[in-house]
Design an enzyme around this catalytic site. Structure first.
Site, PDB file in Angstrom:
ATOM      1  N   HIS A   1       0.819  -1.215   0.000  1.00 14.53           N
ATOM      2  CA  HIS A   1       0.000   0.000   0.000  1.00 14.53           C
ATOM      3  C   HIS A   1       0.858   1.273   0.000  1.00 14.53           C
ATOM      4  O   HIS A   1       0.744   2.081  -0.931  1.00 14.53           O
ATOM      5  CB  HIS A   1      -1.007  -0.037   1.157  1.00 14.53           C
ATOM      6  CG  HIS A   1      -1.709   1.248   1.380  1.00 14.53           C
ATOM      7  ND1 HIS A   1      -2.544   1.814   0.440  1.00 14.53           N
ATOM      8  CD2 HIS A   1      -1.676   2.115   2.420  1.00 14.53           C
ATOM      9  CE1 HIS A   1      -3.005   2.967   0.909  1.00 14.53           C
ATOM     10  NE2 HIS A   1      -2.485   3.174   2.102  1.00 14.53           N
TER      11      HIS A   1
ATOM     12  N   GLU B   1       0.506   6.020  12.652  1.00 13.80           N
ATOM     13  CA  GLU B   1      -0.828   5.526  12.978  1.00 13.80           C
ATOM     14  C   GLU B   1      -0.839   4.026  13.272  1.00 13.80           C
ATOM     15  O   GLU B   1      -1.440   3.588  14.240  1.00 13.80           O
ATOM     16  CB  GLU B   1      -1.735   5.829  11.774  1.00 13.80           C
ATOM     17  CG  GLU B   1      -3.133   5.277  11.890  1.00 13.80           C
ATOM     18  CD  GLU B   1      -4.085   6.323  12.406  1.00 13.80           C
ATOM     19  OE1 GLU B   1      -3.904   7.489  12.046  1.00 13.80           O
ATOM     20  OE2 GLU B   1      -5.011   5.953  13.149  1.00 13.80           O
ATOM     21  N   ASP B   2      -0.165   3.266  12.426  1.00 12.63           N
ATOM     22  CA  ASP B   2      -0.358   1.813  12.475  1.00 12.63           C
ATOM     23  C   ASP B   2       0.826   1.013  12.994  1.00 12.63           C
ATOM     24  O   ASP B   2       0.750  -0.214  13.072  1.00 12.63           O
ATOM     25  CB  ASP B   2      -0.688   1.283  11.063  1.00 12.63           C
ATOM     26  CG  ASP B   2      -2.031   1.792  10.581  1.00 12.63           C
ATOM     27  OD1 ASP B   2      -2.838   2.181  11.438  1.00 12.63           O
ATOM     28  OD2 ASP B   2      -2.261   1.796   9.360  1.00 12.63           O
TER      29      ASP B   2
ATOM     30  N   ASP C   1      -3.269   8.226  -1.443  1.00 19.33           N
ATOM     31  CA  ASP C   1      -3.638   7.170  -0.509  1.00 19.33           C
ATOM     32  C   ASP C   1      -5.058   6.685  -0.826  1.00 19.33           C
ATOM     33  O   ASP C   1      -5.337   5.488  -0.940  1.00 19.33           O
ATOM     34  CB  ASP C   1      -3.568   7.771   0.908  1.00 19.33           C
ATOM     35  CG  ASP C   1      -3.952   6.802   2.001  1.00 19.33           C
ATOM     36  OD1 ASP C   1      -3.676   5.600   1.854  1.00 19.33           O
ATOM     37  OD2 ASP C   1      -4.522   7.265   3.019  1.00 19.33           O
TER      38      ASP C   1
ATOM     39  N   ASP D   1     -21.750  13.275 -27.236  1.00 18.24           N
ATOM     40  CA  ASP D   1     -20.342  13.578 -26.995  1.00 18.24           C
ATOM     41  C   ASP D   1     -19.714  12.646 -25.969  1.00 18.24           C
ATOM     42  O   ASP D   1     -19.275  13.045 -24.922  1.00 18.24           O
ATOM     43  CB  ASP D   1     -20.152  15.045 -26.595  1.00 18.24           C
ATOM     44  CG  ASP D   1     -21.295  15.539 -25.728  1.00 18.24           C
ATOM     45  OD1 ASP D   1     -22.143  14.706 -25.348  1.00 18.24           O
ATOM     46  OD2 ASP D   1     -21.326  16.736 -25.436  1.00 18.24           O
TER      47      ASP D   1
END
Ligand code: MN
Length: 717
Positions: free
Chosen positions: A48, A76-77, A139, A259
């Site tokens: 990721h 954060e993780d 992200d 179009d």
């Protein structure tokens, strides 16, 4: 799976070696802290941040941005801390990653659809550096590309959020490819049936469409060659969501959407003039559809998009939409703000940033949007120079306030009672002072106490009109109460002077005549007007006096004299006099000493000892042999009348305000009046003062009132 070498290969086309090394270092770091983490797709988590960094590299972002892409989820993780990141990658990267961590928190919680505009603004405001937002968008792109691994409900929720918040943000920043991809990916999950149907139809007509595209493209190419205009022609299917929107908004069938393909002439020349030349060539070739020409060169769109748009009747009588732009305009149209993030070799980050801001400023200055310039301007400004703050209620609702707002503004935005009874606030669970300035992303909780009430000082600490007016309301009400009390007091005194009792008249019919005379409706208004100095108590008492008896305006001098008739002799003691109690003491009228003044006594003929202030010019002229030492005797409390003259602006409630300050010192006001001339109010008070320090205290307190122009105190007549 994207590999670090792929990223480095792309980055080395525009970044120097040392940047590439840092990117590699960030990769190794990210790989080690995310080790063992798995995505829903079953792939290692590292894929990721790698993909995000890859998108940013394609956008030719600077090294700090790409590194932030690699590290964006680490705080954060993982166990990584901001301090550690700063040691390893420096301040710039840490600043971006911290910003991203903060941003990632606000996408959670349940937002109402209507709040998405607020959320968008909030995200912009929180992205103090636009690069934070660009990483956030990259992200989101990757998360949307891999959304199929989420459970269905989560998919729809994230897709809605993307459609409501992130696609419009990409549009604001002019990053067209991102907007289109985010819209199409969201569309796929939000309205999957319509999406599938449209995809099938488009696939079916693909071959015919390709043939048609090629045909029109070659006609235009030939034509520009003939006119020796240099450039290229593109024909591309519009993105699905825009086709869907068109069908939906205009209630037309797929076959009626002419179009589907937008043609584009991108000129080699950077001159605007060439675009107009190409336009006239096209209009000579095919008949233009009236009302469909748009000049976004003279009037760029809000996100700085520039192009000429026209619709013509094509070779089969169909409508053909053609856009004409220069290479530079094209770069902007595709990359938007990201087009400005070109790395410039040898430049430190700071210069680079200033450069970016300068460019954004230029963009702002040349903005002239046809549709809604204000919105874009304020949004973009918000991103760079935030003027609003966005905070959360404890329930996760977003509220927006002007910059500088405090918990008091917040409290009043919830409910008047919450505001009035607010005694404190918690921001992010810690107690803050009420003058604390709210910051983006704060979670604010108000502490209330029944019976508590606002203070005038609060007005200095609020910025919203709601809070200001609610506090003012409360103060006005309070002032009315005070002015009524003062009015009653003044009336009672005035009535007493004539041996009447005001209370006896309060409920009689006679008082109604008074009401009529002063055009008031009720006793409360009469009391408050007297208290405010608008109606003099004398004029009220006149209604109740016998014919011929009139409460004349007694000069203030006379009042003072009367008051002074009986100064307490025990107020001073004579030094060196054996039996002072037998000696009469009087106070001099020339200087009227009050306790605290330096005093001297003069032995008079027949009037005992006359007490003067020591610097009184009269006593200085007297013979020394008759002077005695005296001193104040503070053993007992005695009061002395002092005349205070206050000149101030004629605003509502002056008399009440001044009186309430005087009363707060426990000092009796024996007389009060206001005269108003040309918006200036002259107030006269006679107050009973026990000492000079006390008088000074009162005066200095009064001087703090802003509306007061001057204060004098007089006892020399
Ligand atoms: Mn992420």
């Amino acid at each position: 799976m994207l590999r670090i070498n792929d990223i480095i290969d792309k980055a080395q086309t525009y970044l120097p070696q040392e940047d590439l090394e840092m990117i590699e270092k960030a990769y190794i770091y990210s790989a080690s802290v995310h080790q063992g983490q798995i995505r829903l797709s079953g792939e290692p988590y590292l894929t990721h941040p790698m993909e995000v960094a890859g998108i940013l590299t394609d956008m030719k972002m600077d090294a700090a941005t790409i590194i932030s892409g690699l590290l964006h989820d680490t705080i954060e993780d993982t166990l990584t801390t901001a301090e550690h990141l700063e040691r390893e990658f420096g301040r710039d990267v840490t600043f971006l990653v911290r910003g991203l961590t903060k941003l990632s928190k606000i996408s959670f919680g349940s937002q109402e659809e209507r709040q998405s505009e607020n959320l968008r603004k909030m995200i912009l405001a929180m992205s103090a550096d636009i690069r934070i937002l660009l990483v956030r968008l990259a992200d989101r792109i990757h998360n949307m590309r891999t959304l199929q691994y989420h459970p269905k409900e989560k998919r729809i929720y994230i897709a809605r959020e993307t459609m409501d918040i992130y696609a419009p943000l990409a549009n604001r920043l002019g990053i067209n490819w991102m907007r289109m991809e985010l819209e199409d990916l969201s569309f796929q999950y939000i309205a999957s049936d319509a999406f599938n149907e449209l995809t099938t139809k488009i696939a079916k007509s693909k071959e015919a469409r390709n043939r048609y595209t090629e045909e029109v493209r070659s006609i235009i190419t030939n034509e520009i060659d003939k006119h020796s205009i240099k450039g290229r022609v593109e024909g591309r299917a519009k993105h699905l969501y825009s086709i869907y929107k068109k069908m939906h908004e205009q209630h037309i069938d797929f076959n009626e959407v002419y179009d589907l393909i937008a043609f584009r002439i991108i000129l080699d020349s950077d001159k605007e003039k060439s675009c107009y030349e190409a336009l006239s060539m096209i209009h000579a070739l095919w008949k233009p559809v009236p009302g469909r020409f748009k000049d976004y060169i003279a009037m760029p769109k809000a996100n700085n998009y520039q192009s000429l748009h026209t619709t013509v009747i094509g070779p089969y009588g169909e409508r053909v939409e053609i856009q004409i732009r220069t290479k530079t305009m094209h770069e902007w149209a595709e990359k938007g703000i990201a087009a400005h993030w070109r790395y410039k070799e040898g430049r430190a980050y700071k210069d680079n940033e200033q450069d970016q801001i300068k460019k954004l400023r230029e963009i702002l200055e040349i903005q002239q949007d046809v549709k809604n310039p204000k919105e874009f301007m304020s949004d973009l400004k918000l991103a760079l120079f935030p003027e609003e703050v966005y905070v959360f209620t404890p329930h996760g609702d977003v509220k927006s306030f002007p910059k500088g707002a405090t918990p008091i503004d917040f409290a009043y935005s919830i409910h008047t009672d919450v505001g009035n009874q607010c005694i404190g606030a918690k921001v992010n669970r810690s107690i803050v002072p009420l003058r604390y300035k709210l910051q983006n992303g704060d979670t604010v909780e108000i502490i209330t106490q029944a019976g508590h009430h606002p203070s005038k000082d609060w007005l200095k600490n609020v910025v919203t009109t709601r809070a200001t007016s609610k506090i003012r309301n409360w103060i006005n009400l309070e002032e009315k109460k005070n002015s009524m009390a003062l009015g009653r007091d003044l009336l009672e005194k005035e009535f007493k002077r004539h041996n009447l009792k005001f209370n006896n008249y309060m409920k009689t019919n006679e008082i109604k005549k008074v009401f009529a005379g002063f055009s008031v409706n009720q006793i409360d208004d009469l009391l408050s007007y007297v208290g405010l100095g608008r109606i003099s108590p004398k004029r009220v008492v006149n209604y109740f006096l016998a014919d011929g008896e009139v409460s004349a305006t007694e000069p203030i001098k006379e009042k003072l004299k009367k008051k002074r008739l009986a100064p307490p002799s025990l107020g001073v003691s004579l030094i060196g006099v054996e039996d002072p109690d037998y000696i009469m003491v009087n106070f001099a009228k020339c200087c009227n000493p009050i306790p605290g003044d330096e005093i001297s006594g003069y032995i008079s003929r027949g009037r005992g000892v006359i007490v003067h202030t020591s610097n009184c010019p009269y006593i200085k002229k007297m013979g020394k042999d008759r002077i005695v030492n005296v001193q104040w005797n503070f053993r007992e409390e005695h009061t002395y009348p002092v005349h205070i003259k206050v000149v101030c602006d004629d605003i509502k409630g002056v008399l009440t305000e001044v009186s309430s300050i005087i009363s707060s010192f426990d000092v009796n006001i024996s007389y009060a009046e206001v005269e108003t001339v040309n918006l200036i109010a002259n107030c006269n008070f006679i107050i009973d003062i026990s000492s000079l320090p006390l008088l000074n205290q009162i005066l200095s307190e009064l001087k703090r009132l802003k509306f007061i122009k001057s204060i004098e105190w007089l006892h020399h007549f």
